[in-house]
Scaffold this active site. Structure first.
Site, short mmCIF file in Angstrom:
data_model
loop_
_atom_site.label_atom_id
_atom_site.label_comp_id
_atom_site.label_asym_id
_atom_site.label_seq_id
_atom_site.Cartn_x
_atom_site.Cartn_y
_atom_site.Cartn_z
N GLU A 1 0.81 -1.22 0.00
CA GLU A 1 0.00 0.00 0.00
C GLU A 1 0.85 1.27 0.00
OE1 GLU A 1 -2.96 -0.20 3.09
OE2 GLU A 1 -4.06 -1.80 2.09
N GLU B 1 -5.40 -8.41 -0.43
CA GLU B 1 -6.16 -8.08 0.78
C GLU B 1 -7.61 -7.89 0.36
OE1 GLU B 1 -4.92 -5.06 3.55
OE2 GLU B 1 -2.79 -5.44 3.17
#
Length: 514
Positions: free
Chosen positions: A173, A292
Site C-alpha cells: 500500500e 487483501e
C-alpha cells in the site's frame, strides 16, 4: 417467489482457478500472530508454540498461500530482527499499529508454521523505510542454498535447507499516507523496479507483485497503476489490489450489492494493465494479486478500535465480529474472485486469526469459526477447476454504496443489481460441477433454473445453505455454530438441468457429480 435462470456450457470458460486464488494473510497486528497462530503454553500448542486447534481450523478453511508479515507492519519492519536466537532479538516499537513487537516470531518460525499448515508462503519486503538492498538480502537468506553470508546465517540459525519462497510482494500500500514513508507512483515505481531486479538476480525463479492501489476509492486510483507499471512491467508478474467491503450506511441491499463494484475494480485494473502493454506493443499480460480482501468496517474508523494506548504487545484490536449479513456480502466477493479467474491468479483473505478474521480465539481457551469461515472453506474446497461463463436472467434492484475516503464521502451508484449472483466451476477430472449462488433478495425466495449444457447427466453430491432469520446473528465461543451451513433441500436434477429454491438472503453451494 422470484424467478431466475442461468445458462452455461462446459466448453465456454472464463479461465482456470489458480491454487493461489484461495490464500489468506498473517500480519504482526493485534492477536493474529501472538495468541492467534502462535501461543506457547496453550493446551493445544506443539513444541514450536503453534496452536493445534487453530491449525486444525486452518486446514479445514483450506487456504493455499499465506501472505506475511504485512500489511502496514512490513513498511517499518527490519527482517533481521526476527531471525536468530530468540533471546537476542530486539524489542521494537511498531508504528503501524502503535504496539510493541517482541520479535519472538519471525521469518523462520513463519516458514515452519506454513509447513505445519501445508500452505505456500508469500513474503512481503519493506519498501517503506528500507529498499532493494534489504530485500535482496532477505531473498538470499531465504532461498540461496549456502556458501554466502546471508545463506550461511540461515543455516547457522538452524534451517539448513533453503526455504525456496517463490511469491514476493514489493512492499504494501505504498500509495497510502498512513504508510511509513509512502511514495508517489514514480518514487515507488523506481524503488520497486530496482528491488525486483536485484531480488531476481539472487533467485531468477521468484514471482513478484507490484503494489497497486490500496482501494478503488483512492484519489490516485488508475493513474497509480499506470505509472507503477511503466516502471515494473518487465519486472513483475502481478499488480496488487485491495478491497474492504463495508456497511457504514446500514443499508443491507447496498451492502450485498457491493461485490459488483469489486467486479468493476478488477476489470478497471485489468484495463489499465493492458493499456500499459498496448503502449509497448507487448503480448505480455500482468496478472492480478488481490492480496487483501474482506468485510471490514466496525473496527476500522475509530482509533480506540485500532490502537490501544501504552504500546502493548499483541493488543486485542481490529477484532471484527462477523454476522450472517457479513457472510452474504463476503460470499458475493468469493463469487467475484471466481468469475475473474482468468486474471486474478492470487488472492489473500485478510486476515487469518482474530484480526478481521474467519477464525477467532480466546487466549488460553477455545478457537471457533466466524460466519465468513464457511463461504471461504466451501470456495476453497469446491472452487478448483474451470470457471464457466454464466448468462444470468434475474430481476434487479438499484443501490447506492457508501465508501468513505477521509473527509470526502463517496457514493457509488449500482444501477442494476441482479438478485442472483452466481459462479460455476467445472471439475475437469471428475466431470462434476460446483455452483455458488447468492440470493440477495431479503424477503422473497428465488426459484433458480440452471441449464448446464454439455453435462449429460448430473446428480446432487452435496447441497448446503447458509442463512439465519436474524441477519445480525454471529458465532461466539459460547455458541460457535450459531450460524453454520445446513442442508439445502429440494434440489432437482434432470440430466444437465438443475432447479433449486433459494431462501431469502442466503448463500448456497451445490456440488454435482456425473
Amino acid at each position: 417467489m422470484r424467478q431466475a435462470s442461468v445458462l452455461m456450457d462446459r466448453d465456454f470458460a472464463i479461465g482456470h482457478t489458480d491454487p493461489r486464488l484461495f490464500g489468506a494473510f498473517v500480519e504482526h497486528l493485534g492477536r493474529c500472530v501472538y495468541g492467534g497462530i502462535f501461543e506457547p503454553g496453550h493446551p493445544t500448542a506443539d513444541e514450536k508454540g503453534f496452536r493445534g486447534d487453530v491449525l486444525e481450523l486452518v486446514k479445514e478453511l483450506g487456504p493455499t498461500i499465506m501472505r506475511y508479515p504485512g500489511g502496514n507492519f512490513v513498511s517499518g519492519y527490519n527482517w533481521e530482527d526476527g531471525v536468530g536466537p530468540v533471546e537476542q532479538r530486539p524489542v521494537r516499537l511498531d508504528l503501524a499499529w502503535f504496539s510493541t513487537e517482541p520479535n519472538t516470531f519471525g521469518t523462520n518460525e513463519f516458514m515452519d508454521w506454513c509447513r505445519a499448515a501445508q500452505v505456500e508462503p508469500m513474503l512481503a519486503v519493506n519498501l517503506g523505510t528500507r529498499g532493494g538492498d534489504a530485500a535482496r538480502n532477505l531473498v538470499e537468506y531465504c532461498n540461496h542454498p549456502g556458501g554466502t553470508y546471508w545463506s550461511d546465517l540461515r543455516r547457522q540459525h538452524g534451517w539448513e535447507q533453503p526455504h525456496g519462497i517463490k511469491f514476493w510482494c514489493l512492499g504494501n500500500e505504498m500509495d497510502g499516507p498512513w504508510q511509513m514513508e509512502y511514495k508517489t507512483a514514480t518514487q515507488y515505481g523506481l524503488v520497486a523496479k530496482e528491488a525486483a531486479k536485484m531480488m531476481r538476480w539472487i533467485d531468477p525463479t521468484i514471482e513478484l507483485a507490484a503494489c497497486g492501489s490500496s482501494g478503488r476509492n483512492m484519489p490516485t486510483f488508475g493513474r497509480w497503476e499506470d505509472e507503477v507499471l511503466e516502471h515494473t512491467f518487465e519486472h513483475a508478474e502481478y499488480i496488487s489490489l485491495h478491497t474492504y467491503l463495508n456497511n457504514y450506511a446500514q443499508d443491507t441491499k447496498a451492502f450485498l450489492a457491493c461485490p459488483d463494484l469489486m467486479d468493476q475494480f478488477i476489470e478497471e485494473v485489468v484495463a489499465v494493465a493492458d493499456g500499459v502493454a498496448a503502449r509497448r506493443r507487448s503480448n505480455r499480460r500482468i496478472m492480478l494479486s488481490f492480496d487483501e480482501w474482506n468485510v471490514w468496517y466496525r473496527t476500522r474508523r475509530n482509533r480506540k478500535d485500532r490502537v490501544k494506548e501504552g504500546w502493548p504487545v499483541a493488543p486485542p484490536i481490529l477484532e471484527e465480529i462477523y454476522t450472517m449479513e457479513d457472510a452474504l456480502a463476503f460470499g458475493g466477493a468469493c463469487i467475484s474472485l471466481l468469475n475473474h479467474a482468468d486474471r486474478v491468479k492470487s488472492a489473500c483473505l485478510a486476515q487469518l486469526v482474530n484480526v478481521i478474521a474467519p477464525i477467532m480465539t480466546e487466549t488460553g481457551g477455545p478457537a471457533w469459526r466466524q460466519t465468513i469461515f464457511h463461504p471461504f472453506a466451501q470456495m476453497s474446497r469446491l472452487g478448483r477447476g474451470k470457471v464457466l461463463r454464466t448468462q444470468v436472467t434475474s430481476d434487479t434492484y438499484e443501490a447506492t454504496y457508501y465508501d468513505p475516503r477521509g473527509a470526502q464521502d463517496l457514493y457509488f451508484p449500482i444501477p442494476a443489481v441482479p438478485y442472483l449472483k452466481v459462479a460455476a466451476v467445472a471439475d475437469e477430472q471428475s466431470g462434476g460441477l460446483s455452483l455458488f449462488l447468492l440470493n440477495r433478495d431479503l424477503d422473497q425466495e428465488l426459484d433458480v433454473s440452471i441449464d448446464a449444457r454439455g453435462f449429460a447427466s448430473l446428480a446432487v453430491r452435496e447441497a448446503l445453505e447458509l442463512r439465519h432469520d436474524d441477519l445480525r446473528a454471529a458465532n461466539s465461543s459460547a455458541r460457535p455454530d450459531h450460524v453454520a451451513p445446513a442442508p439445502l433441500a429440494g434440489v432437482r436434477v434432470e440430466g444437465g438441468r438443475i432447479r433449486a429454491t433459494l431462501k431469502p438472503a442466503s448463500w448456497n453451494v451445490i456440488s454435482l457429480a456425473p
